[in-house]
Structure formats: C-alpha cells, structure tokens
Design a protein around this motif. Structure first.
Motif, mmCIF file in Angstrom:
data_model
loop_
_atom_site.group_PDB
_atom_site.id
_atom_site.type_symbol
_atom_site.label_atom_id
_atom_site.label_comp_id
_atom_site.label_asym_id
_atom_site.label_seq_id
_atom_site.Cartn_x
_atom_site.Cartn_y
_atom_site.Cartn_z
ATOM 1 N N ASP A 1 0.800 -1.231 0.000
ATOM 2 C CA ASP A 1 0.000 0.000 0.000
ATOM 3 C C ASP A 1 0.830 1.277 0.000
ATOM 4 N N LYS A 2 2.097 1.197 -0.406
ATOM 5 C CA LYS A 2 2.958 2.381 -0.396
ATOM 6 C C LYS A 2 3.366 2.824 -1.806
ATOM 7 N N ARG A 3 2.766 2.221 -2.820
ATOM 8 C CA ARG A 3 3.154 2.568 -4.190
ATOM 9 C C ARG A 3 2.940 4.055 -4.476
ATOM 10 N N LEU A 4 1.742 4.558 -4.238
ATOM 11 C CA LEU A 4 1.439 5.941 -4.607
ATOM 12 C C LEU A 4 2.257 6.943 -3.805
ATOM 13 N N SER A 5 2.493 6.657 -2.523
ATOM 14 C CA SER A 5 3.292 7.605 -1.730
ATOM 15 C C SER A 5 4.731 7.647 -2.225
ATOM 16 N N VAL A 6 5.272 6.516 -2.667
ATOM 17 C CA VAL A 6 6.626 6.496 -3.225
ATOM 18 C C VAL A 6 6.645 7.207 -4.574
ATOM 19 N N VAL A 7 5.617 6.991 -5.391
ATOM 20 C CA VAL A 7 5.529 7.676 -6.691
ATOM 21 C C VAL A 7 5.480 9.188 -6.485
ATOM 22 N N GLU A 8 4.659 9.653 -5.553
ATOM 23 C CA GLU A 8 4.558 11.091 -5.293
ATOM 24 C C GLU A 8 5.869 11.645 -4.755
ATOM 25 N N ALA A 9 6.548 10.875 -3.912
ATOM 26 C CA ALA A 9 7.840 11.331 -3.386
ATOM 27 C C ALA A 9 8.862 11.466 -4.511
ATOM 28 N N ALA A 10 8.815 10.563 -5.485
ATOM 29 C CA ALA A 10 9.735 10.647 -6.625
ATOM 30 C C ALA A 10 9.460 11.891 -7.456
ATOM 31 N N ILE A 11 8.192 12.220 -7.655
ATOM 32 C CA ILE A 11 7.838 13.417 -8.423
ATOM 33 C C ILE A 11 8.318 14.672 -7.713
ATOM 34 N N LYS A 12 8.189 14.710 -6.398
ATOM 35 C CA LYS A 12 8.584 15.893 -5.629
ATOM 36 C C LYS A 12 10.091 16.117 -5.632
ATOM 37 N N MET A 13 10.862 15.112 -6.042
ATOM 38 C CA MET A 13 12.315 15.287 -6.100
ATOM 39 C C MET A 13 12.717 16.257 -7.206
ATOM 40 N N GLY A 14 11.831 16.471 -8.181
ATOM 41 C CA GLY A 14 12.121 17.418 -9.252
ATOM 42 C C GLY A 14 13.383 17.075 -10.005
ATOM 43 N N ASP A 15 14.179 18.124 -10.293
ATOM 44 C CA ASP A 15 15.384 17.908 -11.102
ATOM 45 C C ASP A 15 16.491 17.181 -10.349
ATOM 46 N N LYS A 16 16.318 16.970 -9.035
ATOM 47 C CA LYS A 16 17.310 16.203 -8.271
ATOM 48 C C LYS A 16 17.086 14.695 -8.406
ATOM 49 N N CYS B 1 7.235 1.663 -11.758
ATOM 50 C CA CYS B 1 8.207 2.559 -12.385
ATOM 51 C C CYS B 1 7.983 3.953 -11.817
ATOM 52 N N THR B 2 9.000 4.515 -11.170
ATOM 53 C CA THR B 2 8.861 5.834 -10.553
ATOM 54 C C THR B 2 9.397 6.958 -11.430
ATOM 55 N N TYR B 3 9.718 6.645 -12.697
ATOM 56 C CA TYR B 3 10.076 7.732 -13.618
ATOM 57 C C TYR B 3 8.867 8.667 -13.700
ATOM 58 N N PRO B 4 9.076 10.005 -13.623
ATOM 59 C CA PRO B 4 7.945 10.931 -13.526
ATOM 60 C C PRO B 4 6.877 10.698 -14.592
ATOM 61 N N GLY B 5 5.641 10.568 -14.133
ATOM 62 C CA GLY B 5 4.519 10.379 -15.020
ATOM 63 C C GLY B 5 4.153 8.942 -15.293
ATOM 64 N N HIS B 6 5.013 7.976 -14.895
ATOM 65 C CA HIS B 6 4.765 6.573 -15.215
ATOM 66 C C HIS B 6 4.074 5.804 -14.089
ATOM 67 N N GLY B 7 4.317 6.192 -12.851
ATOM 68 C CA GLY B 7 3.972 5.340 -11.718
ATOM 69 C C GLY B 7 2.496 5.178 -11.433
ATOM 70 N N TYR B 8 1.660 6.028 -12.059
ATOM 71 C CA TYR B 8 0.227 5.891 -11.822
ATOM 72 C C TYR B 8 -0.374 4.719 -12.599
ATOM 73 N N GLU C 1 -4.092 15.037 -10.299
ATOM 74 C CA GLU C 1 -3.508 16.182 -9.603
ATOM 75 C C GLU C 1 -2.688 16.953 -10.624
ATOM 76 N N TYR C 2 -2.846 18.261 -10.636
ATOM 77 C CA TYR C 2 -2.246 19.075 -11.692
ATOM 78 C C TYR C 2 -1.090 19.917 -11.174
ATOM 79 N N PRO C 3 -0.162 20.228 -12.126
ATOM 80 C CA PRO C 3 -0.024 19.734 -13.500
ATOM 81 C C PRO C 3 0.205 18.219 -13.529
ATOM 82 N N LEU C 4 -0.150 17.627 -14.673
ATOM 83 C CA LEU C 4 -0.060 16.181 -14.853
ATOM 84 C C LEU C 4 0.580 15.895 -16.200
#
Length: 362
Positions: free
Chosen positions: A67-82, A125-132, A174-177
């Motif tokens: 049950d932690k997939r989405l929270s990990v995906v969101e954390a990866a997105i929040k990393m931004g360019d890092k 896959c936690t590459y931005p935009g893929h994990g959903y 959740e936007y932007p998407l």
C-alpha cells in the motif's frame, strides 16, 4: 552445548521459511507496462530480477511495502530535477529494492531477499509520469493468488475484464499532470501535459516543439490501458492552437530549420521544463496557462546569452495573438536579438475570429 542448541534452533526456524533461490525476468514494454503484472515468491526467498527495457523510453523498477506505491511515486515526483541523479528512487523506508533508470534496450540484474511477512508488495516505475499506471504486484505468499480479474493490486487494464469507471483515469488527477503516451498528429515521443483540469498541450520531444494546445478536458487513455500499447490517446476538448510551421524557434536565419536534440525534462511542483538544443543553442522551455484566458505563456531560457539572432516564426492563420518580452515582430516573425538570455512569449487565442483567422500582435 547450550549455545549449539540455540544456534541450531535458530537455523531450523529460518530454514523452515526460506526457499530455494529464484530468478525472474521482467520486461518494460510499450504502453507503460511490465510484461508480468504479478510475481509470486515465498517468504525469505532470495530473488534475482533481470530487468530488460524493451520500450522506447526510460524506465526503472522499484519494490515497495504494501500500500505504499502511490506515496513512493509522489515522493519521486517531488524530487524534481534532483531525482535523475538518484534514478527517481526516493530515500524512504517504504522502498525495499530498486533498479537504476534504464534507457531503451538495456538490462540490469539485482538481487534481494523477499520479506518474511506475507502480502502484496507493489512494484512500480517511478520515472515521472509513469507510476500511476505502470505497476504490478510481488506476492510473498505460500497460498494461491487471487483471481486476476478481481485483483485490486494490479492495473485495471491488466485484469482482462471490463472495468467501468466514471473517469478515463484509474486514479485521482492532480495538476499539472504529465503523460508519456501516443498522441494524434505527433511523433512517437509525445508528451501530453494537463496544466489544469481545463487546459492542456502536447509537446513533441522527438522534434522539440509544441505541437498543439486545447481547452476542455485532458486525454482518454482507456484503449492504451486496456492493452493496446499503440493506441492514440483521445483528446478531451477542443484544440485552439496547432503548430503549422515546424520548428518555430530558429537560429541565425528565419528560413532555416534547425538541427534539434532533446535532452529530457525536469519537474518543479509537477510543472515540466523541457531541455533541448537547437543548432547547438541550449534551451529550456516552460509552458504555463494564461490567467483567465485561453492561451499559454512560454518562457525560453538560454544556457548562455545568444551569439546569433534567433527567430520565432508563426503563420497568420493560427488564430493566436502573440506578444513577447524582447525582440521585434515583422510579418509574423519575431527577431530575438543577440545577447538574449530569456524570452517570455504569450499566446492568446483571438476569440473575435475563427480558430484559423489571422491574429498577431507585433
């Protein structure tokens, strides 16, 4: 003798749960999916994953706690360019094992020990935009798996049954998407971006320019998620701008099409900035909505002050009013002077004319 018995007892307890090693080959394939949507292993089994990227875009593989997939995906997105430097794998106790980012046609092998507790452990896959949409389930169990058609731990598109949903998206938006998907009237490297619930655009990463923008909804990817990896997304709304010049931003001469090279994108608060080169000029482009208008603001930032005049070429029948922060307009072409580091361009739909009527502000 007592010490021997304690150690021997621990060995027996562990041995009763451990299993022989297993090796699993998992492929990232077209359609933002893995070829295997479920994997079954025993508690404490040593698992070797051979990850192959057979797709035409980059992917990784991250195993998480239940049950932690989405929270990990969101954390990866929040990393931004890092995120790219750490393969978009956030530092979290919820991550059990992970691969690096694999470019197309590459392979990585890694090994981990399955948890001792039985359950469904997501992989994603936690590459931005893929994990959903790109995920599956590692079942750590000694019992039979649930029926595929009703398995809640896999994407609805992989359940091999009709799933009726009120939205064409299997998750709350959740936007932007950003979606990497196949779009109509665009090359295979399309990137669809919903800036808001009513304003979206399509960027062609292969050719490095904005293809079109529309108002209304976002896209319907139902056919794609149901297993047709080559299906085009359906645009939900009305296109108000469509590029008809090809490579509008040009270097040195207004009539010379540039050589282009896409260098990826970064995310800041989910908003993408596209990085590319035109005839050796490094460009970063960020697109945003116009406040209370149908249109876009496009910010072009150059890595170094330009050493040649740049040109932004338009046509008079695109139904758009253009304004720029620097440069001069002449006959629908903006000349951006040497020494420029940044240009802000606004594109406003001219509602007093038909979508293809002339509308330029020079």
């Amino acid at each position: 003798m007592r010490l021997f018995l304690i150690v021997f007892g621990l060995f027996i307890a562990t041995k009763s749960f451990s299993q022989s090693d297993t090796t699993i080959t998992l492929q990232a394939i077209t359609g933002l999916q893995y070829d295997l949507v479920r994997i079954a292993v025993k508690p404490l089994q040593k698992v070797t994953i051979i990850l192959k990227n057979e797709d035409d875009m980059a992917h990784n593989l991250v195993f998480t706690k239940p049950d932690k997939r989405l929270s990990v995906v969101e954390a990866a997105i929040k990393m931004g360019d890092k995120g790219q430097a750490v393969n978009y794998v956030p530092e979290s106790d919820d991550v059990l094992a992970a691969s690096k980012i694999l470019i197309p046609n590459t392979t990585q092998t890694f090994t981990f020990t399955a948890p001792s507790n039985e359950g469904a452990y997501p992989y994603v896959c936690t590459y931005p935009g893929h994990g959903y949409v790109m995920y599956g389930a590692l079942y750590v169990t000694t019992k039979p798996l649930p029926p595929l058609a009703t398995d809640p731990n896999i994407p609805p598109s992989r359940q091999n049954t009709e799933i009726m949903v009120s939205s064409p998206h299997p998750f709350t938006l959740e936007y932007p998407l950003l979606y990497r998907t196949f779009m109509p009237d665009c090359g295979p490297a399309a990137i669809a971006v919903a800036l808001t619930s009513t304003h979206s655009y399509c960027f062609d990463a292969g050719k490095c320019y904005l293809r079109y923008a529309w108002a209304g909804g976002f896209v319907d990817n139902t056919a794609h998620w149901k297993g047709n990896g080559n299906a085009f997304a359906k645009i939900q709304g009305n296109i108000y701008f469509k590029d008809n010049v090809t490579y509008p931003l040009r270097v040195g001469k207004a009539d010379k099409l540039p050589d282009v090279s896409f260098k990826g994108y970064t995310l800041a608060n989910r908003l993408p900035t596209f990085n590319y080169a035109l005839d050796g000029v490094d460009v970063k482009e960020t697109l945003k909505t116009l406040a209370n208008e149908e249109g876009l603001t496009r910010v072009f930032t150059f890595a170094k002050p330009t050493t040649q005049t740049l040109y932004f070429v338009t046509k008079s029948d695109d139904g758009i009013t253009y304004k720029s922060s620097v440069g001069k307009w002449q006959h629908g072409t903006l000349a951006i002077p040497k020494g420029t580091s940044k240009v802000t361009l606004t594109m406003k739909r001219n509602k007093t004319q038909t979508p293809h009527a002339a509308a330029h502000s020079h």
